[in-house]
Scaffold this motif. Structure first.
Motif, PDB file in Angstrom:
ATOM      1  N   TYR A  17      -6.031   1.301   5.330  1.00 56.99           N
ATOM      2  CA  TYR A  17      -5.234   0.312   4.576  1.00 56.99           C
ATOM      3  C   TYR A  17      -4.141  -0.309   5.612  1.00 56.99           C
ATOM      4  O   TYR A  17      -4.256  -1.510   5.451  1.00 56.99           O
ATOM      5  CB  TYR A  17      -4.244   1.203   3.411  1.00 56.99           C
ATOM      6  CG  TYR A  17      -5.067   1.923   2.120  1.00 56.99           C
ATOM      7  CD1 TYR A  17      -6.494   1.603   2.098  1.00 56.99           C
ATOM      8  CD2 TYR A  17      -4.310   2.480   1.476  1.00 56.99           C
ATOM      9  CE1 TYR A  17      -6.927   2.178   0.931  1.00 56.99           C
ATOM     10  CE2 TYR A  17      -4.881   3.144   0.402  1.00 56.99           C
ATOM     11  CZ  TYR A  17      -6.444   2.877   0.063  1.00 56.99           C
ATOM     12  OH  TYR A  17      -6.947   3.557  -0.869  1.00 56.99           O
TER      13      TYR A  17
ATOM     14  N   TYR B 179      -0.977   6.958   3.275  1.00 56.38           N
ATOM     15  CA  TYR B 179      -2.221   5.884   3.111  1.00 56.38           C
ATOM     16  C   TYR B 179      -3.514   6.452   3.570  1.00 56.38           C
ATOM     17  O   TYR B 179      -3.452   7.243   4.569  1.00 56.38           O
ATOM     18  CB  TYR B 179      -1.851   4.647   3.691  1.00 56.38           C
ATOM     19  CG  TYR B 179      -1.204   4.545   4.889  1.00 56.38           C
ATOM     20  CD1 TYR B 179      -2.042   5.015   6.246  1.00 56.38           C
ATOM     21  CD2 TYR B 179       0.137   4.354   5.064  1.00 56.38           C
ATOM     22  CE1 TYR B 179      -1.096   4.984   7.600  1.00 56.38           C
ATOM     23  CE2 TYR B 179       0.818   4.388   6.321  1.00 56.38           C
ATOM     24  CZ  TYR B 179      -0.051   4.525   7.642  1.00 56.38           C
ATOM     25  OH  TYR B 179       0.720   4.582   8.801  1.00 56.38           O
TER      26      TYR B 179
ATOM     27  N   VAL C 144       0.810  -1.111  -0.091  1.00 57.44           N
ATOM     28  CA  VAL C 144       0.041   0.068  -0.082  1.00 57.44           C
ATOM     29  C   VAL C 144       0.910   1.188   0.063  1.00 57.44           C
ATOM     30  O   VAL C 144       2.233   1.228   0.511  1.00 57.44           O
ATOM     31  CB  VAL C 144      -0.963  -0.074   1.208  1.00 57.44           C
ATOM     32  CG1 VAL C 144      -1.756  -1.131   1.615  1.00 57.44           C
ATOM     33  CG2 VAL C 144      -0.205   0.319   2.677  1.00 57.44           C
TER      34      VAL C 144
END
Ligand code: PMP
Length: 392
Positions: free
Chosen positions: A130, A126, A122
């Motif tokens: 996530y 973020y 990810v």
């Protein structure tokens, strides 16, 4: 007697939402703060959508829908996907699932694709959910450092791939940076995932909020879905139509994946809210360009206000700017946000979205007048001349 906490799983204990709570607590003490922390649109749900939802309730569309979504909404989403990104749902191998928010789609996708021993890549920074998808599903979350330009490119992702990688999750336009990846960047990412047998998940919840400098070759939000059908596309209605509380989103991708997600939806969310599904059937026919243009003007204001004062992410989409706390202040994002509170402005520290604490997230989903005042206060706090007063 032992405390009930011993009953909690490691999974539960591993998910930490203290950062988000701290951010909300920051503003809770103020009477009438200038709140630039909220990630939800400040416009009304368009009247035809409200009316359709009310009528649906009154006409008895209050029971379960099919797990995959009501037929009329599925038809509307399928017609939309045919235009953008050009996918033909139900033909070939593509399928569709109406989900309980985009978060619902994310959660189901990770449940189906991830388990202990596997890795999911990810971006860093973020969206707050996530990292939590790791402990919730057993997967190891591998963050891709995208500083300083916040572009999750194939070059940055490639070295992170191992034989355990199952998923690459990309988010463009991005929360918290507003960065929109270009067509070619998303194509390269799609090709990389394809060549390594990894599922690319594209979180495009902010697709409507793509400003003129972020639009792709097709004149719409760039998407890897223009290059491959072997990926999972996640989009939502909440941000687009100002109805985040209705919990509405959709997932589209290969039928083998969507059918597994539908199985888990059947045994968890069951279906997305019925009256909200009915309300949104006509949504794609509503012209939202006035809203998008108003947000683009606010974005311009953010850029202009900090020009020459602080580095601002290239926010070509969504409704956030990620602003670097100038080095000369010698403080972290968290410390800056604490000072901002004293000036009645609420913004979120970068470490809520990142391993680093060098930035602040400014949401411009806020009425123009308040935004203008709030931005000026923040910019003023970043000027070298203000430095000595920061500690006060
Ligand atoms: N993805 C991103 C990048 C988001 O910013 C958000 C909401 N802030 C979501 C997903 C979740 O959206 P929803 O409310 O539709 O679950």
């Amino acid at each position: 007697m032992t405390t009930p906490e011993h009953l909690l799983t490691d999974r539960a204990k591993c998910v930490d939402c203290s950062g988000v709570r701290r951010a909300f607590q920051l503003g809770a003490t103020l009477d009438d703060p200038i709140n630039l922390s909220i990630g939800q649109p400040d416009f009304e749900v368009p009247e035809p959508i409200r009316r359709a939802a009310i009528e649906a309730i009154e006409q008895g569309r209050n029971g379960y829908t099919l797990t995959g979504g009501a037929d009329d909404l599925r038809a509307a989403v399928s017609a939309h996907l045919r235009k953008d990104p050009g996918w033909r749902i139900g033909e070939g191998d593509l399928e569709l699932l109406i989900t309980s928010g985009t978060s619902g789609g994310l959660f189901l996708a990770f449940l189906v694709l991830c388990e202990p021993g596997c890795e999911a890549i990810v971006p860093d920074p973020y969206f707050v959910i996530y990292p939590a998808l790791g402990p919730m599903t057993g997967a190891t979350i591998v963050t891709c450092d995208t500083y300083p330009d916040f572009r999750m490119t194939a070059e940055r992702v490639e070295p992170l791939i191992t034989e355990r990688t199952r998923v690459v999750l990309v988010n463009s336009p991005a929360n918290p940076t507003g960065v929109v990846l270009r067509d070619d960047e998303l194509r390269d990412l799609a090709e990389l995932c394809q060549s390594r047998g990894i599922m690319l998940i594209s979180d495009e919840i902010y697709d409507l909020f793509t400003y003129s400098n972020g639009l792709g070759d097709a004149g719409t939000c760039p998407s890897p879905a223009r290059w491959t059908e072997n990926m999972l596309l996640l989009r939502g209605f909440g941000k687009t139509y100002g109805c985040t509380g209705w919990r509405m989103g959709y997932a589209a991708g290969p039928s083998w994946l969507i059918s597994e997600m539908a199985k888990f939806q059947q045994y968890s969310f069951v279906c997305a809210p019925s009256m909200a599904q009915a309300g949104l059937v006509g949504a794609f026919d509503i012209d939202m360009s006035d809203v998008v243009n108003a947000f683009e003007r606010r974005r311009d204001l953010v850029k202009e206000t900090f020009a020459g004062i602080a580095n601002v992410s290239d926010c070509a989409g969504a409704f956030y700017g990620f602003v670097e706390v100038p080095e000369h202040l010698g403080i972290t994002g968290t410390e800056f946000c604490e000072h901002a509170i004293k000036h009645n402005v609420v913004v979120i520290p970068g470490d809520v979205f990142s391993d680093r604490d060098t930035h602040i997230r400014i949401s411009f989903a806020c009425p123009d007048e308040k935004l203008k005042v709030g931005l000026e206060i923040l910019a003023d706090m970043m000027l070298p001349a203000r430095e000595p007063t920061l500690g006060s």
